[in-house]
Enzyme design. Structure first.
Site, PDB file in Angstrom:
ATOM      1  N   THR A 179       0.829  -1.228   0.000  1.00 41.93           N
ATOM      2  CA  THR A 179       0.000   0.000   0.000  1.00 41.93           C
ATOM      3  C   THR A 179       0.855   1.266   0.000  1.00 41.93           C
ATOM      4  O   THR A 179       0.351   2.349  -0.299  1.00 41.93           O
ATOM      5  CB  THR A 179      -0.905   0.054   1.241  1.00 41.93           C
ATOM      6  N   ASP A 226      18.376  -0.144   3.817  1.00 42.59           N
ATOM      7  CA  ASP A 226      19.182  -1.297   3.381  1.00 42.59           C
ATOM      8  C   ASP A 226      20.619  -0.879   3.089  1.00 42.59           C
ATOM      9  O   ASP A 226      21.564  -1.594   3.424  1.00 42.59           O
ATOM     10  CB  ASP A 226      18.567  -1.926   2.125  1.00 42.59           C
TER      11      ASP A 226
HETATM   12  C1  PRP Z   1      11.866   4.564   4.027  1.00 42.62           C
HETATM   13  C2  PRP Z   1      12.463   5.906   4.390  1.00 42.62           C
HETATM   14  C3  PRP Z   1      11.262   6.663   4.883  1.00 42.62           C
HETATM   15  C4  PRP Z   1      10.166   6.159   3.986  1.00 42.62           C
HETATM   16  C5  PRP Z   1       9.931   7.181   2.926  1.00 42.62           C
HETATM   17  O1  PRP Z   1      11.684   3.799   5.156  1.00 42.62           O
HETATM   18  O2  PRP Z   1      13.486   5.821   5.329  1.00 42.62           O
HETATM   19  O3  PRP Z   1      10.953   6.431   6.244  1.00 42.62           O
HETATM   20  O4  PRP Z   1      10.638   4.930   3.409  1.00 42.62           O
HETATM   21  O5  PRP Z   1       8.855   6.826   2.137  1.00 42.62           O
HETATM   22  P1  PRP Z   1       7.490   7.644   2.117  1.00 42.62           P
HETATM   23  O6  PRP Z   1       7.841   9.091   1.978  1.00 42.62           O
HETATM   24  O7  PRP Z   1       6.804   7.104   0.898  1.00 42.62           O
HETATM   25  O8  PRP Z   1       6.741   7.345   3.379  1.00 42.62           O
HETATM   26  P2  PRP Z   1      11.173   2.274   5.093  1.00 42.62           P
HETATM   27  O9  PRP Z   1       9.692   2.221   5.156  1.00 42.62           O
HETATM   28  O10 PRP Z   1      11.800   1.592   3.924  1.00 42.62           O
HETATM   29  O11 PRP Z   1      11.676   1.672   6.459  1.00 42.62           O
HETATM   30  P3  PRP Z   1      13.169   1.407   6.963  1.00 42.62           P
HETATM   31  O12 PRP Z   1      13.790   2.750   7.251  1.00 42.62           O
HETATM   32  O13 PRP Z   1      12.955   0.611   8.202  1.00 42.62           O
HETATM   33  O14 PRP Z   1      13.913   0.673   5.880  1.00 42.62           O
END
Ligand code: PRP
Ligand code: URA
Length: 205
Positions: free
Chosen positions: A105, A200
């Site tokens: 989503t 990552d």
């Molecule tokens: C990534 C990033 C942000 C988010 C940005 O985190 O660090 O928090 O995605 O995307 P958005 O603007 O569409 O919300 P992720 O969900 O991959 O989690 P992680 O940091 O644990 O890898």
């Protein structure tokens, strides 16, 4: 207000950060260095109070920051930024917010929040390397506003125009500080050209 740094050091380090051949240890260092450079720009309006200090030679007037600063990293990827910013301002406190983006989503899912009952800071800096759809940053800012914090800033490394638009729409009072503003999001909501997955790449996962 959206501030995209034009500083040569920032632009140079963004180039290295984007490079697919940059190894996780170098990537982590670059995230930290960029966070410190952007923190420098984002804290230009912190307020000072006058004190007297004694040097080895004489007493003199000096200025110190009186405001209580909070750094709010969005887990996981914001961690490397927060640690580096703490080295610049060791007195700041760090309030972690756990949010991850659901893979199908693309909506943020909150999983960790250790904010105390009442805000104990005057200004909070939400930090996350990536502002993609803007869902995570906007949710983090909403959590801080519900908590009662009035003065909030967002510091990110790379943003998509879509994420900036969401933040401008939902939180027009929150200034945004960036190292780069990219072209668009792809079909998986990754920033193009971006740098891939910031979590990552920092943690080698
Ligand atoms: C990534 C990033 C942000 C988010 C940005 O985190 O660090 O928090 O995605 O995307 P958005 O603007 O569409 O919300 P992720 O969900 O991959 O989690 P992680 O940091 O644990 O890898
Ligand atoms: N999260 C990331 O780590 N990278 C992107 O490009 C988008 C979201």
């Amino acid at each position: 207000m959206v501030h995209v740094s034009q500083h040569p050091l920032v632009r140079h380090k963004v180039a290295l950060l984007r490079d697919v051949n940059t190894a996780p240890c170098d990537f982590r260092n670059l995230v930290g260095e960029l966070a410190q450079l952007l923190f420098f720009e984002a804290t230009a309006d912190l307020e000072l109070t006058r004190i007297t200090v004694k040097t080895p030679l004489a007493e003199c007037a000096a200025d110190v920051i009186w405001q209580n600063v909070g750094i709010v990293p969005i887990l996981r990827a914001g961690l490397g930024m927060a640690e580096a910013m703490l080295r610049v301002l060791p007195k700041a406190c760090v309030w972690h917010l756990g949010l991850f983006r659901d893979h199908s989503t693309h909506q943020p899912i909150a999983y960790y929040n250790k904010l105390p009952p009442e805000p104990n800071i005057d200004v909070g800096y939400v930090v996350d390397p990536m502002l993609a759809t803007g869902g995570s940053a906007s949710a983090a800012v909403a959590i801080l506003k519900n908590w009662g914090l009035k003065k909030i800033r967002f510091i990110g490394l790379i943003a998509a125009p879509e994420g900036v638009a969401v933040m401008r729409d939902e939180h027009p009072d929150v200034p945004i500080y960036l190292a780069a503003l990219d072209s668009h999001l792809d079909e998986n909501k990754y920033i193009v050209p971006g740098l891939g997955d910031a979590g990552d790449r920092q943690f080698g996962t």
